[in-house]
Design a protein around this motif. Structure first.
Motif, PDB file in Angstrom:
ATOM      1  N   LEU A 108       0.917  -1.321   0.093  1.00  0.00           N
ATOM      2  CA  LEU A 108      -0.032  -0.216   0.128  1.00  0.00           C
ATOM      3  C   LEU A 108       0.794   1.319  -0.007  1.00  0.00           C
ATOM      4  N   PHE A 109       1.980   1.460   0.875  1.00  0.00           N
ATOM      5  CA  PHE A 109       2.575   2.407   1.034  1.00  0.00           C
ATOM      6  C   PHE A 109       3.945   2.650   0.099  1.00  0.00           C
ATOM      7  N   THR A 110       4.126   1.581  -0.964  1.00  0.00           N
ATOM      8  CA  THR A 110       5.226   1.679  -1.671  1.00  0.00           C
ATOM      9  C   THR A 110       5.022   2.595  -2.851  1.00  0.00           C
ATOM     10  N   ARG A 111       3.912   3.059  -3.441  1.00  0.00           N
ATOM     11  CA  ARG A 111       3.760   3.717  -4.635  1.00  0.00           C
ATOM     12  C   ARG A 111       2.256   4.603  -4.404  1.00  0.00           C
ATOM     13  N   ARG A 112       1.172   4.076  -4.185  1.00  0.00           N
ATOM     14  CA  ARG A 112      -0.132   4.718  -4.162  1.00  0.00           C
ATOM     15  C   ARG A 112      -0.282   5.603  -3.023  1.00  0.00           C
ATOM     16  N   PRO A 162       6.019   1.936   6.895  1.00  0.00           N
ATOM     17  CA  PRO A 162       6.110   2.968   5.935  1.00  0.00           C
ATOM     18  C   PRO A 162       7.659   3.688   6.165  1.00  0.00           C
ATOM     19  N   THR A 163       8.041   3.661   7.401  1.00  0.00           N
ATOM     20  CA  THR A 163       9.296   4.182   7.687  1.00  0.00           C
ATOM     21  C   THR A 163      10.254   3.376   7.175  1.00  0.00           C
ATOM     22  N   THR A 164      10.257   2.064   7.167  1.00  0.00           N
ATOM     23  CA  THR A 164      11.320   1.028   6.582  1.00  0.00           C
ATOM     24  C   THR A 164      11.406   1.201   5.171  1.00  0.00           C
ATOM     25  N   LEU A 165      10.470   1.360   4.397  1.00  0.00           N
ATOM     26  CA  LEU A 165      10.454   1.917   3.075  1.00  0.00           C
ATOM     27  C   LEU A 165      11.072   3.187   2.702  1.00  0.00           C
ATOM     28  N   SER A 166      10.876   3.959   3.558  1.00  0.00           N
ATOM     29  CA  SER A 166      11.630   5.370   3.367  1.00  0.00           C
ATOM     30  C   SER A 166      13.122   5.077   3.653  1.00  0.00           C
ATOM     31  N   LEU A 167      13.414   4.272   4.646  1.00  0.00           N
ATOM     32  CA  LEU A 167      14.877   3.799   4.976  1.00  0.00           C
ATOM     33  C   LEU A 167      15.496   3.175   3.782  1.00  0.00           C
ATOM     34  N   GLY A 168      14.964   2.334   3.090  1.00  0.00           N
ATOM     35  CA  GLY A 168      15.423   1.456   1.840  1.00  0.00           C
ATOM     36  C   GLY A 168      15.648   2.652   0.865  1.00  0.00           C
ATOM     37  N   GLU A 169      14.719   3.630   0.521  1.00  0.00           N
ATOM     38  CA  GLU A 169      14.903   4.376  -0.560  1.00  0.00           C
ATOM     39  C   GLU A 169      15.934   5.508  -0.492  1.00  0.00           C
ATOM     40  N   TRP A 170      16.227   5.926   0.728  1.00  0.00           N
ATOM     41  CA  TRP A 170      17.144   7.013   0.980  1.00  0.00           C
ATOM     42  C   TRP A 170      18.582   6.313   0.945  1.00  0.00           C
ATOM     43  N   LYS A 235       8.977   9.704  -4.142  1.00  0.00           N
ATOM     44  CA  LYS A 235       7.538   9.036  -3.820  1.00  0.00           C
ATOM     45  C   LYS A 235       6.580  10.054  -3.415  1.00  0.00           C
ATOM     46  N   VAL A 236       6.926  11.323  -3.167  1.00  0.00           N
ATOM     47  CA  VAL A 236       5.906  12.380  -2.622  1.00  0.00           C
ATOM     48  C   VAL A 236       4.844  12.694  -3.424  1.00  0.00           C
ATOM     49  N   SER A 237       5.287  12.788  -4.948  1.00  0.00           N
ATOM     50  CA  SER A 237       4.193  13.283  -5.759  1.00  0.00           C
ATOM     51  C   SER A 237       3.774  12.186  -6.605  1.00  0.00           C
ATOM     52  N   ILE A 238       3.848  10.844  -6.396  1.00  0.00           N
ATOM     53  CA  ILE A 238       3.782   9.876  -7.281  1.00  0.00           C
ATOM     54  C   ILE A 238       2.191   9.476  -7.427  1.00  0.00           C
ATOM     55  N   HIS A 239       1.478  10.131  -6.433  1.00  0.00           N
ATOM     56  CA  HIS A 239       0.110  10.056  -6.175  1.00  0.00           C
ATOM     57  C   HIS A 239      -0.687  10.949  -7.179  1.00  0.00           C
ATOM     58  N   GLU A 240       0.190  12.063  -7.634  1.00  0.00           N
ATOM     59  CA  GLU A 240      -0.406  13.039  -8.594  1.00  0.00           C
ATOM     60  C   GLU A 240      -0.762  12.608 -10.081  1.00  0.00           C
ATOM     61  N   THR A 241       0.135  11.442 -10.206  1.00  0.00           N
ATOM     62  CA  THR A 241       0.378  11.119 -11.624  1.00  0.00           C
ATOM     63  C   THR A 241      -0.390   9.709 -11.866  1.00  0.00           C
ATOM     64  N   ARG A 242      -0.432   9.086 -12.783  1.00  0.00           N
ATOM     65  CA  ARG A 242      -1.247   7.654 -12.677  1.00  0.00           C
ATOM     66  C   ARG A 242      -0.059   6.525 -12.110  1.00  0.00           C
ATOM     67  N   ALA A 243      -0.254   5.897 -10.924  1.00  0.00           N
ATOM     68  CA  ALA A 243       0.624   5.072 -10.391  1.00  0.00           C
ATOM     69  C   ALA A 243       0.984   3.998 -11.077  1.00  0.00           C
ATOM     70  N   ARG A 244       2.287   3.838 -11.242  1.00  0.00           N
ATOM     71  CA  ARG A 244       2.712   2.462 -11.608  1.00  0.00           C
ATOM     72  C   ARG A 244       2.240   1.429 -11.024  1.00  0.00           C
ATOM     73  N   LYS A 245       2.099   0.227 -11.571  1.00  0.00           N
ATOM     74  CA  LYS A 245       1.612  -1.040 -10.913  1.00  0.00           C
ATOM     75  C   LYS A 245       3.071  -1.411 -10.225  1.00  0.00           C
ATOM     76  N   ILE A 246       2.569  -2.342  -9.083  1.00  0.00           N
ATOM     77  CA  ILE A 246       3.831  -3.094  -8.416  1.00  0.00           C
ATOM     78  C   ILE A 246       4.270  -4.253  -9.540  1.00  0.00           C
ATOM     79  N   PRO A 247       5.704  -3.952  -9.705  1.00  0.00           N
ATOM     80  CA  PRO A 247       6.055  -5.239 -10.635  1.00  0.00           C
ATOM     81  C   PRO A 247       6.397  -6.677  -9.915  1.00  0.00           C
ATOM     82  N   TRP A 248       5.346  -7.457 -10.416  1.00  0.00           N
ATOM     83  CA  TRP A 248       5.340  -8.938  -9.815  1.00  0.00           C
ATOM     84  C   TRP A 248       6.113 -10.064 -10.543  1.00  0.00           C
ATOM     85  N   ASN A 249       7.076  -9.518 -11.355  1.00  0.00           N
ATOM     86  CA  ASN A 249       7.741 -10.454 -11.992  1.00  0.00           C
ATOM     87  C   ASN A 249       8.822 -11.222 -11.150  1.00  0.00           C
ATOM     88  N   PHE A 250       9.039 -10.783 -10.066  1.00  0.00           N
ATOM     89  CA  PHE A 250      10.257 -11.657  -9.257  1.00  0.00           C
ATOM     90  C   PHE A 250       9.374 -12.923  -8.690  1.00  0.00           C
TER      91      PHE A 250
END
Length: 491
Positions: A108-112, A162-170, A235-250
């Protein structure tokens, strides 16, 4: 006259060119200063994110990692309605709920909902505080299970995800594993200090006042840490555009399933010593109440070094080890420590129990830090296939898999403790009611190290087998020359 005009024109052009050159130089210097200031600001922000993530380990994991203190208190001072043996499930249930909730929250908090991360973490703080406060008024064992094992865990997960996601992105792939290792070291600092703090509060004020004090600690530290962890600008403004789908190829990669199964096995055994070590030290080894708390602290203390060490080992370039090799070291060593140290403890043998606590705690505490290497491996696999991958989503999925292990280990632990059928020798831990728990912990840890088998390919050995077989058959087909002195020849 014409020469005078030409001279004036040249002077004006030189002045204009000089002004342009000066403005270009000033612009270049200004751009360089801006780039330097942005870099300094970025480094400062990354440092705050790392410090905030370290502080946040206290309200998120402090209770779950120190639940053995409450478990011991409930056993010695049981005044509630219901079976007190059910309290042994609370600690593992809390860990299981937290980890099982992470895949959904990470998704939920990765993109949308990335721009709502801080708000979600604050809501989690409120849920956790209300749960711990209400648990101080519990009158039945089911109240404790609901508030301490379920709702408080949901609140803590809402802070963590959500905070761990931010840690991995920084932090990029080059130092992400080390950053995870440092934060996990802070988690083990919490697990080392909190048992003594909570034990002192319980002895002085009782468990009800202790839970209210813990509510205040959770609220104060969480709010401070959450505002130190901003969402990454990407990730701050990603909700203003059409959010990309989460890749599930893995999900098509074979490695994700081998790692997941290994994590389930390792986690099902990891939570058992954390829950029962304090009561085992007091009931079997006949140690004092303070010594039981010490065992729990010694269990978590080595993880302070282990998390950073295994995080560094995953990122180390001088001693390049595969992710399979690094992730197989902790569970195999945990299995050896369980069978040799915990299983062979005797009454009054505090030395061997200390060795087990520190050895098992070191390797099990550093296991999560090896996940950074797993993420890098799957990122390389996706790059080779030219496919997109989201490391944060994979990290959340691995945490969810760990929750399955925690929950299954907690349920199995209660059943095994009630069984207690291994009575071959009362002198060792194997011969006590904790014997089945010890065997289960050792076997599950050993199976958790099976990721090394992922590198084993039976097809590599087929040519060797075929050549060996052909040599044997050829040797059998060679005619044997018999000498005249041979009895068979003479016959």
């Amino acid at each position: 006259m014409r020469e005078t005009e030409q001279i004036a024109l040249q002077e004006s052009q030189a002045t204009t060119n000089g002004n342009q050159d000066g403005s270009d130089v000033e612009q270049t210097v200004f751009d360089a200063e801006q780039a330097g200031s942005r870099q300094i600001e970025s480094q400062r922000t990354k440092l705050f994110v790392l410090i905030g993530s370290g502080i946040l380990q206290l309200p998120i994991w402090g209770f779950a990692m120190s639940y053995g203190v409450f478990q011991e208190y409930y056993f010695d001072n049981w005044t509630m309605e219901g079976d007190r043996n059910i309290t042994g499930v609370i600690g593992t249930t809390a860990n299981g709920v937290m980890y099982l909730s992470m895949p959904l929250l990470f998704a939920l908090f990765t993109r949308r909902w990335a721009h709502r991360r801080q708000l979600a973490a604050l809501c989690g703080t409120v849920i956790a505080c209300v749960s711990f406060f209400l648990s101080s008024y519990s009158t039945t064992v089911w109240h404790l299970l609901a508030t301490q094992g379920i709702t408080s865990a949901l609140g803590c997960t809402l802070m963590y995800s959500p905070t761990t996601l931010s840690l991995g992105e920084w932090y990029t792939t080059s130092n992400r594993a080390l950053a995870y290792g440092i934060v996990l070291s802070c988690k083990n600092v919490v697990g080392t200090s909190c048992p003594f703090i909570l034990r002192a509060l319980i002895d002085a004020y009782g468990y009800q006042t202790t839970l209210k004090a813990w509510t205040a600690i959770v609220g104060g530290t969480s709010i401070l840490a959450i505002f130190m962890i901003p969402t990454h600008p990407s990730k701050v403004s990603i909700h203003e555009t059409r959010a990309r789908k989460i890749p599930w190829n893995f999900l098509r990669y074979r490695s994700i399933y081998f790692y997941s199964i290994a994590i389930i096995f390792q986690s099902s055994g990891y939570g058992i010593p954390q829950t029962y070590l304090s009561t085992y030290a007091k009931g079997v080894v006949l140690l004092s109440q303070t010594s039981g708390t010490l065992m729990l602290a010694l269990f978590n203390a080595p993880g302070i070094i282990a998390s950073s060490f295994f995080g560094w080992l995953s990122d180390n370039k001088r001693l390049p080890l595969s992710a399979q090799s690094v992730s197989a070291i902790p569970p195999v060593c945990c299995a050896v420590a369980t069978f040799l140290f915990w299983g062979l403890t005797t009454q009054g043998n505090i030395g061997l129990l200390i060795v087990f606590s520190m050895t098992f705690g070191f390797f099990s505490g550093g296991y999560s830090a090896t996940w950074g290497g797993m993420l890098k491996q799957m990122e390389r696999e996706s790059a080779e296939r030219n496919e997109a991958v989201d490391p944060g989503m994979i990290y959340g999925l691995l945490n969810g898999v760990r929750g399955i292990g925690y929950a299954s280990g907690g349920i199995a632990g209660v059943k095994l403790l009630n069984a207690g059928t291994l009575l071959a020798s009362q002198r060792f831990g194997y011969g006590t009611s904790y014997g089945p728990l010890i065997v289960f912990t050792g076997l599950s840890s050993l199976l958790g190290g099976w990721v090394v088998l992922w590198r084993w390919n039976p097809k590599r050995f087929l040519p060797l087998i075929s050549r060996a077989y052909s040599r044997c058959t050829n040797a059998a087909a060679v005619p044997i020359s018999l000498g005249r002195n041979d009895p068979v020849y003479n016959a």
